[in-house]
Design an enzyme around this catalytic site. Structure first.
Site, PDB file in Angstrom:
ATOM      1  N   SER A   7       1.141  -1.576  -0.187  1.00 44.71           N
ATOM      2  CA  SER A   7       0.294  -0.007   0.138  1.00 44.71           C
ATOM      3  C   SER A   7       0.675   1.145   0.280  1.00 44.71           C
ATOM      4  O   SER A   7       1.187   1.218   0.642  1.00 44.71           O
ATOM      5  CB  SER A   7      -0.719  -0.433   1.663  1.00 44.71           C
ATOM      6  OG  SER A   7      -1.539   1.242   1.110  1.00 44.71           O
ATOM      7  N   HIS A  32      -1.200  -1.314  -4.213  1.00 45.93           N
ATOM      8  CA  HIS A  32      -2.536  -1.034  -3.674  1.00 45.93           C
ATOM      9  C   HIS A  32      -2.429   0.761  -3.575  1.00 45.93           C
ATOM     10  O   HIS A  32      -1.519   0.938  -2.617  1.00 45.93           O
ATOM     11  CB  HIS A  32      -2.648  -1.564  -2.257  1.00 45.93           C
ATOM     12  CG  HIS A  32      -4.412  -1.855  -1.526  1.00 45.93           C
ATOM     13  ND1 HIS A  32      -4.874  -2.407  -2.120  1.00 45.93           N
ATOM     14  CD2 HIS A  32      -4.464  -1.217  -0.819  1.00 45.93           C
ATOM     15  CE1 HIS A  32      -5.477  -2.453  -1.604  1.00 45.93           C
ATOM     16  NE2 HIS A  32      -5.558  -1.362  -0.729  1.00 45.93           N
ATOM     17  N   ASP A  34      -4.990   3.646  -2.075  1.00 45.29           N
ATOM     18  CA  ASP A  34      -5.817   3.618  -0.887  1.00 45.29           C
ATOM     19  C   ASP A  34      -6.670   5.043  -0.970  1.00 45.29           C
ATOM     20  O   ASP A  34      -5.718   6.249  -1.190  1.00 45.29           O
ATOM     21  CB  ASP A  34      -5.949   3.155   0.279  1.00 45.29           C
ATOM     22  CG  ASP A  34      -5.732   2.368   0.984  1.00 45.29           C
ATOM     23  OD1 ASP A  34      -6.519   1.183   1.082  1.00 45.29           O
ATOM     24  OD2 ASP A  34      -3.852   1.719   1.509  1.00 45.29           O
ATOM     25  N   MET A  36      -9.180   7.734  -0.157  1.00 46.46           N
ATOM     26  CA  MET A  36     -10.007   8.607   1.448  1.00 46.46           C
ATOM     27  C   MET A  36     -10.522  10.001   1.207  1.00 46.46           C
ATOM     28  O   MET A  36      -9.561  10.682   0.588  1.00 46.46           O
ATOM     29  CB  MET A  36      -8.972   8.374   2.495  1.00 46.46           C
ATOM     30  CG  MET A  36      -8.510   6.954   2.694  1.00 46.46           C
ATOM     31  SD  MET A  36      -7.788   6.943   4.587  1.00 46.46           S
ATOM     32  CE  MET A  36      -6.599   5.541   4.179  1.00 46.46           C
ATOM     33  N   HIS A  65      -8.963   0.986  -3.984  1.00 45.68           N
ATOM     34  CA  HIS A  65      -9.553   0.581  -2.450  1.00 45.68           C
ATOM     35  C   HIS A  65     -10.143   2.452  -2.671  1.00 45.68           C
ATOM     36  O   HIS A  65      -9.250   3.217  -1.986  1.00 45.68           O
ATOM     37  CB  HIS A  65      -8.837   0.276  -1.944  1.00 45.68           C
ATOM     38  CG  HIS A  65      -9.317  -0.388  -0.612  1.00 45.68           C
ATOM     39  ND1 HIS A  65      -8.503  -0.100   0.762  1.00 45.68           N
ATOM     40  CD2 HIS A  65     -10.696   0.737  -0.039  1.00 45.68           C
ATOM     41  CE1 HIS A  65      -9.507  -0.417   1.811  1.00 45.68           C
ATOM     42  NE2 HIS A  65     -10.834  -0.029   1.299  1.00 45.68           N
ATOM     43  N   MET A  67     -12.367   4.348   0.108  1.00 41.56           N
ATOM     44  CA  MET A  67     -12.947   4.614   1.154  1.00 41.56           C
ATOM     45  C   MET A  67     -13.424   6.184   0.916  1.00 41.56           C
ATOM     46  O   MET A  67     -13.397   6.737   1.635  1.00 41.56           O
ATOM     47  CB  MET A  67     -12.045   4.703   2.210  1.00 41.56           C
ATOM     48  CG  MET A  67     -11.230   3.085   2.740  1.00 41.56           C
ATOM     49  SD  MET A  67     -10.157   3.228   3.935  1.00 41.56           S
ATOM     50  CE  MET A  67      -8.313   2.875   1.517  1.00 41.56           C
ATOM     51  N   MET A 136     -11.378  -6.286   5.738  1.00 39.43           N
ATOM     52  CA  MET A 136     -10.416  -4.876   6.713  1.00 39.43           C
ATOM     53  C   MET A 136     -10.184  -5.716   7.787  1.00 39.43           C
ATOM     54  O   MET A 136     -10.656  -6.492   8.168  1.00 39.43           O
ATOM     55  CB  MET A 136     -11.548  -3.992   7.024  1.00 39.43           C
ATOM     56  CG  MET A 136     -11.178  -2.807   5.271  1.00 39.43           C
ATOM     57  SD  MET A 136      -9.757  -2.339   4.507  1.00 39.43           S
ATOM     58  CE  MET A 136      -9.026  -1.417   5.738  1.00 39.43           C
ATOM     59  N   GLY A 141      -9.130   3.686   7.082  1.00 40.07           N
ATOM     60  CA  GLY A 141      -9.245   5.098   7.612  1.00 40.07           C
ATOM     61  C   GLY A 141      -7.209   5.577   8.397  1.00 40.07           C
ATOM     62  O   GLY A 141      -7.560   7.104   7.855  1.00 40.07           O
ATOM     63  N   GLY A 143      -2.439   4.277   7.929  1.00 36.62           N
ATOM     64  CA  GLY A 143      -1.586   2.896   8.031  1.00 36.62           C
ATOM     65  C   GLY A 143      -1.716   3.121  10.098  1.00 36.62           C
ATOM     66  O   GLY A 143      -1.985   3.224  10.413  1.00 36.62           O
ATOM     67  N   GLY A 144      -0.881   1.638  10.315  1.00 37.04           N
ATOM     68  CA  GLY A 144       0.146   0.943  10.726  1.00 37.04           C
ATOM     69  C   GLY A 144      -0.637   0.798  12.304  1.00 37.04           C
ATOM     70  O   GLY A 144      -0.524   0.772  13.700  1.00 37.04           O
ATOM     71  N   ASP A 174      -6.430  -6.242   4.515  1.00 39.28           N
ATOM     72  CA  ASP A 174      -6.045  -5.365   4.965  1.00 39.28           C
ATOM     73  C   ASP A 174      -5.838  -5.120   6.185  1.00 39.28           C
ATOM     74  O   ASP A 174      -7.036  -5.113   6.132  1.00 39.28           O
ATOM     75  CB  ASP A 174      -5.816  -3.993   3.271  1.00 39.28           C
ATOM     76  CG  ASP A 174      -6.006  -3.152   3.487  1.00 39.28           C
ATOM     77  OD1 ASP A 174      -4.692  -2.794   4.473  1.00 39.28           O
ATOM     78  OD2 ASP A 174      -6.512  -1.911   2.556  1.00 39.28           O
ATOM     79  N   GLY A 175      -4.934  -4.580   6.095  1.00 32.42           N
ATOM     80  CA  GLY A 175      -4.704  -4.219   7.674  1.00 32.42           C
ATOM     81  C   GLY A 175      -3.111  -5.288   8.689  1.00 32.42           C
ATOM     82  O   GLY A 175      -4.084  -6.020   8.678  1.00 32.42           O
ATOM     83  N   GLY A 176      -2.382  -4.721   9.344  1.00 24.69           N
ATOM     84  CA  GLY A 176      -2.312  -5.179   9.998  1.00 24.69           C
ATOM     85  C   GLY A 176      -1.155  -6.739   9.583  1.00 24.69           C
ATOM     86  O   GLY A 176      -0.439  -7.377  10.082  1.00 24.69           O
ATOM     87  N   GLY A 196       1.568  -2.132   4.460  1.00 30.85           N
ATOM     88  CA  GLY A 196       1.875  -1.044   4.306  1.00 30.85           C
ATOM     89  C   GLY A 196       3.349  -0.736   5.124  1.00 30.85           C
ATOM     90  O   GLY A 196       4.292  -0.254   4.025  1.00 30.85           O
TER      91      GLY A 196
END
Length: 218
Positions: A7, A32, A34, A36, A65, A67, A136, A141, A143-144, A174-176, A196
């Site tokens: 990402s 990827h 993102d 927003m 993606h 959002m 998700m 909203g 990263g990290g 997506d996420g972590g 990411g």
């Protein structure tokens, strides 16, 4: 085949062309992207103009993606900017089936996204219209964030649902994502992994992409 989609939300925004070139050099499968809008989520990132700019720097598929509220209004803009895959949140669209069809008619692969708390029943009647479902594993909203393990059951249930219908569905998470959580997602049935911070902050990003794809330690 397991695919890795770094990402660029975690990339250097001041040098995005070079960052996308690095992603390709690391052996990634997708970029990827993102998007927003400051409404569906608090943050504002980038839009079609940035997508068009980075398109010139890579041959990799651009995995966009959304959002955003009213995702159906952005389809043609991202098609024209060079997007290959367009996913949008079920929570943001009253007419999911129609939006999926519009994305496919525009010549892109189409997918729908579910937040961690959103049930699979929101999309079970449109799976045949999906090339991809993005689950998700953090709240959208930023990263990290830390991986939410409850998504693993949802991955397994979605893969079973797709298999029962004979669908070759891409399940993206997506996420972590890091090598450890990637392994758990792959075991549950995911085949596309968005990462990411774990990639962009790694001492050896290429080795990290390989480790995530394998679901094992660097």
């Amino acid at each position: 085949m397991i695919k890795v989609a770094p990402s660029i939300l975690s990339a250097d925004f001041a040098d995005m062309g070079r960052e996308v070139e690095r992603v390709e050099a690391w052996g990634a499968d997708y970029v990827h992207f993102d998007v927003m809008d400051g409404s569906f989520v608090n943050a504002i990132t980038f839009g079609p103009a940035m997508c068009k700019a980075v398109r010139k720097h890579t041959e990799l598929p651009l995995d966009v993606h959304l959002m955003v509220e009213h995702p159906e209004t952005h389809i043609e803009q991202f098609r024209d900017a060079g997007a290959n895959i367009l996913t949008f949140h079920a929570e943001a669209d009253r007419h999911i089936h129609r939006t999926l069809q519009k994305i496919r008619l525009a010549g892109m692969k189409a997918g729908v996204v579910l937040n961690p708390a959103s049930p699979l029943c929101l999309i079970e009647h449109v799976l045949e219209e999906c090339d991809m479902v993005l689950l998700m594993s953090v709240n959208p909203g930023a990263g990290g964030q830390k991986f939410i393990p409850e998504v693993l059951k949802k991955i397994s249930e979605l893969r079973a649902m797709a298999n029962a219908r004979g669908l070759a569905l891409d399940i993206e998470v997506d996420g972590g994502i890091n090598p450890e959580t990637a392994g758990l997602c792959i075991k549950a049935g995911a085949n596309v992994l968005v990462a990411g911070n774990s990639v962009f902050t790694a001492p050896d990003p290429k080795a990290m992409v390989t480790a995530i794809r394998a679901g094992s330690a660097v």
